[in-house]
Motif scaffolding. Structure first.
Motif, PDB file in Angstrom:
ATOM      1  N   ASP A  41      -8.258  -6.181  -6.652  1.00  0.00           N
ATOM      2  CA  ASP A  41      -7.163  -5.696  -5.864  1.00  0.00           C
ATOM      3  C   ASP A  41      -7.299  -4.072  -5.547  1.00  0.00           C
ATOM      4  OD1 ASP A  41      -6.140  -8.306  -5.867  1.00  0.00           O
ATOM      5  OD2 ASP A  41      -4.899  -7.819  -8.006  1.00  0.00           O
ATOM      6  N   VAL A  42      -6.474  -3.687  -4.896  1.00  0.00           N
ATOM      7  CA  VAL A  42      -6.643  -2.290  -4.485  1.00  0.00           C
ATOM      8  C   VAL A  42      -5.986  -1.439  -5.516  1.00  0.00           C
ATOM      9  CG1 VAL A  42      -4.432  -2.382  -3.014  1.00  0.00           C
ATOM     10  CG2 VAL A  42      -6.158  -0.689  -2.548  1.00  0.00           C
ATOM     11  N   GLU A  43      -5.037  -1.919  -6.262  1.00  0.00           N
ATOM     12  CA  GLU A  43      -4.531  -1.191  -7.345  1.00  0.00           C
ATOM     13  C   GLU A  43      -5.524  -0.802  -8.275  1.00  0.00           C
ATOM     14  OE1 GLU A  43      -0.894  -3.714  -6.044  1.00  0.00           O
ATOM     15  OE2 GLU A  43      -3.155  -3.925  -6.139  1.00  0.00           O
ATOM     16  N   ALA A  44      -6.667  -1.683  -8.658  1.00  0.00           N
ATOM     17  CA  ALA A  44      -7.320  -1.422  -9.671  1.00  0.00           C
ATOM     18  C   ALA A  44      -8.602  -0.343  -9.245  1.00  0.00           C
ATOM     19  CB  ALA A  44      -8.297  -2.841  -9.707  1.00  0.00           C
ATOM     20  N   VAL A  45      -8.680  -0.009  -7.968  1.00  0.00           N
ATOM     21  CA  VAL A  45      -9.771   0.968  -7.772  1.00  0.00           C
ATOM     22  C   VAL A  45      -8.932   2.338  -7.139  1.00  0.00           C
ATOM     23  CG1 VAL A  45     -11.307  -0.845  -7.539  1.00  0.00           C
ATOM     24  CG2 VAL A  45     -10.171  -0.051  -5.292  1.00  0.00           C
ATOM     25  N   VAL A  46      -8.042   2.278  -6.615  1.00  0.00           N
ATOM     26  CA  VAL A  46      -7.355   3.401  -5.731  1.00  0.00           C
ATOM     27  C   VAL A  46      -7.279   4.632  -6.366  1.00  0.00           C
ATOM     28  CG1 VAL A  46      -4.832   3.332  -6.201  1.00  0.00           C
ATOM     29  CG2 VAL A  46      -5.818   4.102  -4.034  1.00  0.00           C
ATOM     30  N   ASP A  47      -6.993   4.652  -7.991  1.00  0.00           N
ATOM     31  CA  ASP A  47      -6.777   5.867  -8.643  1.00  0.00           C
ATOM     32  C   ASP A  47      -8.380   6.569  -8.899  1.00  0.00           C
ATOM     33  OD1 ASP A  47      -4.165   5.823  -9.326  1.00  0.00           O
ATOM     34  OD2 ASP A  47      -4.527   4.711 -11.299  1.00  0.00           O
TER      35      ASP A  47
ATOM     36  N   LEU B 270       0.901  -1.148  -0.067  1.00  0.00           N
ATOM     37  CA  LEU B 270       0.015   0.117  -0.098  1.00  0.00           C
ATOM     38  C   LEU B 270       0.826   1.232  -0.037  1.00  0.00           C
ATOM     39  CD1 LEU B 270      -2.744   1.270   0.202  1.00  0.00           C
ATOM     40  CD2 LEU B 270      -2.599   1.245   2.726  1.00  0.00           C
ATOM     41  N   GLY B 271       1.756   1.126   0.768  1.00  0.00           N
ATOM     42  CA  GLY B 271       2.719   2.504   0.987  1.00  0.00           C
ATOM     43  C   GLY B 271       3.506   2.636  -0.397  1.00  0.00           C
ATOM     44  N   GLU B 272       3.764   1.713  -1.270  1.00  0.00           N
ATOM     45  CA  GLU B 272       4.477   1.968  -2.497  1.00  0.00           C
ATOM     46  C   GLU B 272       3.501   2.521  -3.448  1.00  0.00           C
ATOM     47  OE1 GLU B 272       6.015  -1.738  -3.560  1.00  0.00           O
ATOM     48  OE2 GLU B 272       7.868  -1.721  -2.384  1.00  0.00           O
TER      49      GLU B 272
END
Length: 256
Positions: free
Chosen positions: A232-238, A180-182
């Protein structure tokens, strides 16, 4: 007679709601392998100075405000809003956090869960996030609605989404703090109204009730699913960062 019938209906509704919380907790834990525990909940409705309500609350004459005796006989005022059942007079998330048992007690054991909710049928259901359990990203409700519209327009597949009157939470696959930090370090900025519920965190699940109101599914898990699918969190965070920044009241304001 009408008053008696109305009271009976309210009692039946309350019993049904209590049963629903226990069965939901069992489904999460046993059916989906999500560790849960009961939240602290809200204090019982106030009585009067002569007749205190359950939990020791009473109403100061002439004010209508709920109060609880504090150390040395002092009173704790609930004001116009709900009062948390925990000892903290300044609790900012009334009813919506662990207390006794603590977060480390979260379990998937059906017998323990039924025992907890038999003793405390009104307790909210808390998910202990992280590890093998889902994580979540939450944001203010207006920004959450904006983000879901954007994700739908992109054709993004989403899992369950939990909603309260003030905040929406998108459940995601488990992630670690380093990962998450990265991910966040690569962003130009991250609004402080975004919250990340990972290892060591928790999240209210339906059909709980807390100080902000009723907890519900904005996107419910598919009926009969063995265990809900999670992005995955990468898919939604933006999309969540963009929606929080663009929505009035959804940027840096930390609203509970």
């Amino acid at each position: 007679m009408r008053e008696i019938l109305g009271r009976r209906r309210r009692l039946r509704f309350r019993r049904k709601a209590r049963t629903a919380r226990q069965e939901a907790a069992v489904t999460f834990a046993v059916g989906w392998d999500w560790p849960v525990l009961p939240g602290v909940g809200l204090a019982e409705p106030a009585g009067t100075a002569e007749s205190p309500g359950r939990g020791g609350l009473w109403t100061r004459p002439g004010t209508g405000r709920a109060e609880r005796p504090g150390p040395g006989g002092a009173t704790r005022t609930g004001g116009d809003g709900p009062v948390c059942a925990c000892p903290d007079p300044g609790c900012v998330v009334p009813g919506a956090h662990p207390f006794d048992p603590g977060l480390l007690a979260a379990t998937t054991d059906e017998r323990m869960i039924r025992w907890w909710w038999t003793r405390r049928p009104d307790a909210p259901v808390l998910l202990a996030t992280g590890g093998r359990a889902p994580c979540a990203v939450s944001l203010p409700a207006p920004a959450g609605a904006h983000a879901l519209r954007d994700l739908d327009a992109m054709g993004m597949r989403l899992g369950p989404v939990v909603a309260t009157p003030t905040r929406w939470s998108i459940l995601v696959a488990p992630y670690g703090l380093e990962r998450l930090g990265e991910l966040l370090y690569a962003k130009d900025s991250v609004p402080s109204s975004l919250r990340f519920h990972g290892e060591g965190g928790y999240l209210l699940l339906p059909p709980s009730t807390a100080g902000t109101g009723q907890v519900r599914w904005e996107r419910a898990p598919l009926a009969g699913s063995a265990r809900p699918w999670l992005p995955d969190v990468e898919a939604v965070v933006d999309a969540l960062v963009a929606a929080s920044t663009a929505t009035p009241g959804g940027g840096s304001r930390l609203a509970y």
